[in-house]
Design a protein around this motif. Structure first.
Motif, PDB file in Angstrom:
ATOM      1  N   PRO A 240      42.029  34.845  50.605  1.00 19.48           N
ATOM      2  CA  PRO A 240      43.355  35.225  51.108  1.00 19.48           C
ATOM      3  C   PRO A 240      44.033  36.260  50.212  1.00 19.48           C
ATOM      4  O   PRO A 240      44.024  36.139  48.990  1.00 19.48           O
ATOM      5  CB  PRO A 240      44.129  33.899  51.084  1.00 19.48           C
ATOM      6  N   GLY A 241      44.575  37.289  50.837  1.00 19.42           N
ATOM      7  CA  GLY A 241      45.326  38.294  50.106  1.00 19.42           C
ATOM      8  C   GLY A 241      44.498  39.426  49.550  1.00 19.42           C
ATOM      9  O   GLY A 241      45.057  40.396  49.029  1.00 19.42           O
ATOM     10  N   ILE A 242      43.181  39.345  49.640  1.00 19.37           N
ATOM     11  CA  ILE A 242      42.349  40.412  49.079  1.00 19.37           C
ATOM     12  C   ILE A 242      42.618  41.722  49.797  1.00 19.37           C
ATOM     13  O   ILE A 242      42.862  41.743  51.013  1.00 19.37           O
ATOM     14  CB  ILE A 242      40.843  40.039  49.173  1.00 19.37           C
ATOM     15  N   ASP A 243      42.613  42.812  49.054  1.00 21.45           N
ATOM     16  CA  ASP A 243      42.787  44.130  49.649  1.00 21.45           C
ATOM     17  C   ASP A 243      41.658  44.357  50.663  1.00 21.45           C
ATOM     18  O   ASP A 243      40.479  44.254  50.307  1.00 21.45           O
ATOM     19  CB  ASP A 243      42.732  45.191  48.548  1.00 21.45           C
ATOM     20  N   PRO A 244      41.987  44.651  51.926  1.00 17.08           N
ATOM     21  CA  PRO A 244      40.944  44.831  52.948  1.00 17.08           C
ATOM     22  C   PRO A 244      39.930  45.913  52.584  1.00 17.08           C
ATOM     23  O   PRO A 244      38.749  45.783  52.904  1.00 17.08           O
ATOM     24  CB  PRO A 244      41.746  45.222  54.197  1.00 17.08           C
ATOM     25  N   GLU A 245      40.384  46.983  51.902  1.00 15.14           N
ATOM     26  CA  GLU A 245      39.448  48.036  51.512  1.00 15.14           C
ATOM     27  C   GLU A 245      38.469  47.554  50.453  1.00 15.14           C
ATOM     28  O   GLU A 245      37.302  47.942  50.452  1.00 15.14           O
ATOM     29  CB  GLU A 245      40.216  49.250  50.989  1.00 15.14           C
ATOM     30  N   PHE A 246      38.948  46.684  49.558  1.00 16.27           N
ATOM     31  CA  PHE A 246      38.055  46.124  48.538  1.00 16.27           C
ATOM     32  C   PHE A 246      37.026  45.226  49.205  1.00 16.27           C
ATOM     33  O   PHE A 246      35.819  45.298  48.908  1.00 16.27           O
ATOM     34  CB  PHE A 246      38.875  45.348  47.512  1.00 16.27           C
ATOM     35  N   ALA A 247      37.477  44.383  50.135  1.00 11.71           N
ATOM     36  CA  ALA A 247      36.553  43.517  50.867  1.00 11.71           C
ATOM     37  C   ALA A 247      35.542  44.342  51.639  1.00 11.71           C
ATOM     38  O   ALA A 247      34.343  44.034  51.650  1.00 11.71           O
ATOM     39  CB  ALA A 247      37.339  42.608  51.821  1.00 11.71           C
ATOM     40  N   GLN A 248      36.001  45.409  52.255  1.00 14.19           N
ATOM     41  CA  GLN A 248      35.101  46.273  53.031  1.00 14.19           C
ATOM     42  C   GLN A 248      34.066  46.933  52.128  1.00 14.19           C
ATOM     43  O   GLN A 248      32.895  47.082  52.508  1.00 14.19           O
ATOM     44  CB  GLN A 248      35.919  47.322  53.775  1.00 14.19           C
ATOM     45  N   ALA A 249      34.485  47.337  50.926  1.00 13.02           N
ATOM     46  CA  ALA A 249      33.550  47.973  49.996  1.00 13.02           C
ATOM     47  C   ALA A 249      32.448  47.001  49.588  1.00 13.02           C
ATOM     48  O   ALA A 249      31.272  47.358  49.529  1.00 13.02           O
ATOM     49  CB  ALA A 249      34.303  48.480  48.769  1.00 13.02           C
ATOM     50  N   ILE A 250      32.820  45.744  49.310  1.00 12.94           N
ATOM     51  CA  ILE A 250      31.825  44.734  48.945  1.00 12.94           C
ATOM     52  C   ILE A 250      30.870  44.497  50.103  1.00 12.94           C
ATOM     53  O   ILE A 250      29.645  44.449  49.932  1.00 12.94           O
ATOM     54  CB  ILE A 250      32.516  43.428  48.532  1.00 12.94           C
ATOM     55  N   GLU A 251      31.423  44.365  51.303  1.00 10.38           N
ATOM     56  CA  GLU A 251      30.600  44.098  52.477  1.00 10.38           C
ATOM     57  C   GLU A 251      29.662  45.267  52.786  1.00 10.38           C
ATOM     58  O   GLU A 251      28.530  45.065  53.239  1.00 10.38           O
ATOM     59  CB  GLU A 251      31.498  43.783  53.669  1.00 10.38           C
ATOM     60  N   ARG A 252      30.121  46.478  52.515  1.00 11.98           N
ATOM     61  CA  ARG A 252      29.247  47.632  52.742  1.00 11.98           C
ATOM     62  C   ARG A 252      28.063  47.610  51.783  1.00 11.98           C
ATOM     63  O   ARG A 252      26.939  47.955  52.166  1.00 11.98           O
ATOM     64  CB  ARG A 252      30.045  48.929  52.575  1.00 11.98           C
ATOM     65  N   CYS A 253      28.286  47.189  50.548  1.00 10.78           N
ATOM     66  CA  CYS A 253      27.173  47.047  49.602  1.00 10.78           C
ATOM     67  C   CYS A 253      26.154  46.037  50.117  1.00 10.78           C
ATOM     68  O   CYS A 253      24.960  46.145  49.815  1.00 10.78           O
ATOM     69  CB  CYS A 253      27.691  46.579  48.240  1.00 10.78           C
TER      70      CYS A 253
END
Length: 302
Positions: A240-253
């Motif tokens: 909860p609260g994580i920056d969506p762009e940070f989450a997206q970057a991890i998921e892209r990896c």
């Protein structure tokens, strides 16, 4: 030369380095805290203590020395010297007063993980720019020193790409820690910058959530395809609260297809650096104070 407990015991002094005490022991050898008498400083000295060092161990020392020496970056541990004692190779590193990521209590606040991610991506970027693939990224191979600087360790399984790939020879075949291997490596594909980025993504996912994605089948620790995990938005939901762009970057990896990941560490690093200045948020500073560094276990270099 003497034998102690089925292993070789090094002399008290190795060239200008006086051994102080054993810090850790692992599959590739042992690491000692040592005093550099020529420069009056503490260092970490790694050497093989097997009675009969095998070829892979000797090659690992050669690969690690060459890899770290060519990178020379604040986010990669510094190697000072490579030598030999009684026919056995040794490496001398900077002594890092801190703790490995494997020693942190998980999950961590996502802002703290973002700060760690920037350091990891910078170190990996520096390695890739010098033609070095790490091939064994995991929490135990990254350390936070006393001032919070992240340093990558243990390049013993590194591979060289480009003009340098033939010298020295990296260990062949599927190598690394199974828990953090990219899916394509299990199929016999060669390591690439994208496979390093996959391992980095898993590491960051674990720091944020306290665990790894669910894993099926006989290779129970091998992550499955993103589609079967219902991956879209999963990290945002779990943290909860994580920056969506940070989450997206991890998921892209963590994309199953290497072509869908970042093409290079430099691209990931640019995204992470843009997301914010570490420590700017008071909540981040408070979270960080709860994870202060302490003297590290040198088993993380083994």
């Amino acid at each position: 030369m003497s034998v102690l407990g089925g292993s070789w015991k090094p002399p008290t002094e190795v060239d200008e380095f006086r051994l102080v005490r054993l810090l850790g022991r692992g599959g590739m050898g042992a690491v000692y805290l040592a005093h550099d008498t020529s420069l009056d400083r503490l260092v970490a000295l790694k050497l093989s203590v097997a009675l009969q060092p095998d070829t892979s161990t000797l090659e690992s020392f050669a690969v690690e020395a060459r890899a770290i020496a060519r990178i020379k970056h604040p986010n990669v541990v510094t190697v000072f010297r490579a030598g030999e004692v009684q026919g056995r190779p040794y490496l001398v590193y900077e002594y890092v007063d801190g703790k490995s990521l494997a020693e942190l209590r998980l999950p961590l606040p996502w802002r703290y993980v973002l700060d760690i991610a920037v350091g990891l991506s910078r170190g990996l970027r520096a390695a890739h720019q010098r033609g070095v693939l790490h091939r064994d990224l995991k929490p135990g191979n990254a350390i936070l020193d006393a001032d919070g600087t992240l340093k990558l360790l243990d390049f013993g399984l590194a591979a060289f790409v480009g003009a340098d790939r033939l010298m020295p020879r990296a260990m062949p075949g599927v190598v690394g820690t199974p828990r953090y291997l990219a899916p394509e490596l299990w199929s016999g594909a060669e390591a690439t910058p994208q496979s390093d980025l996959y391992a980095l993504g898993l590491l960051l996912y674990e720091l944020c959530t306290g665990g790894l994605p669910r894993t099926p089948g006989p290779l129970s620790r091998m992550p499955v395809a993103m589609e079967s995990l219902g991956w879209c938005g999963a990290l945002v939901e779990r943290v909860p609260g994580i920056d969506p762009e940070f989450a997206q970057a991890i998921e892209r990896c963590l994309a199953e297809d290497p072509q869908q990941r970042f093409t290079r560490a430099e691209a990931l690093c640019g995204v992470l650096e843009r997301l914010g200045v570490p420590g700017a948020d008071p909540a981040f500073a408070a979270a960080r104070s709860g994870h202060e560094a302490r003297p590290w276990g040198a088993r993380n270099m083994l």
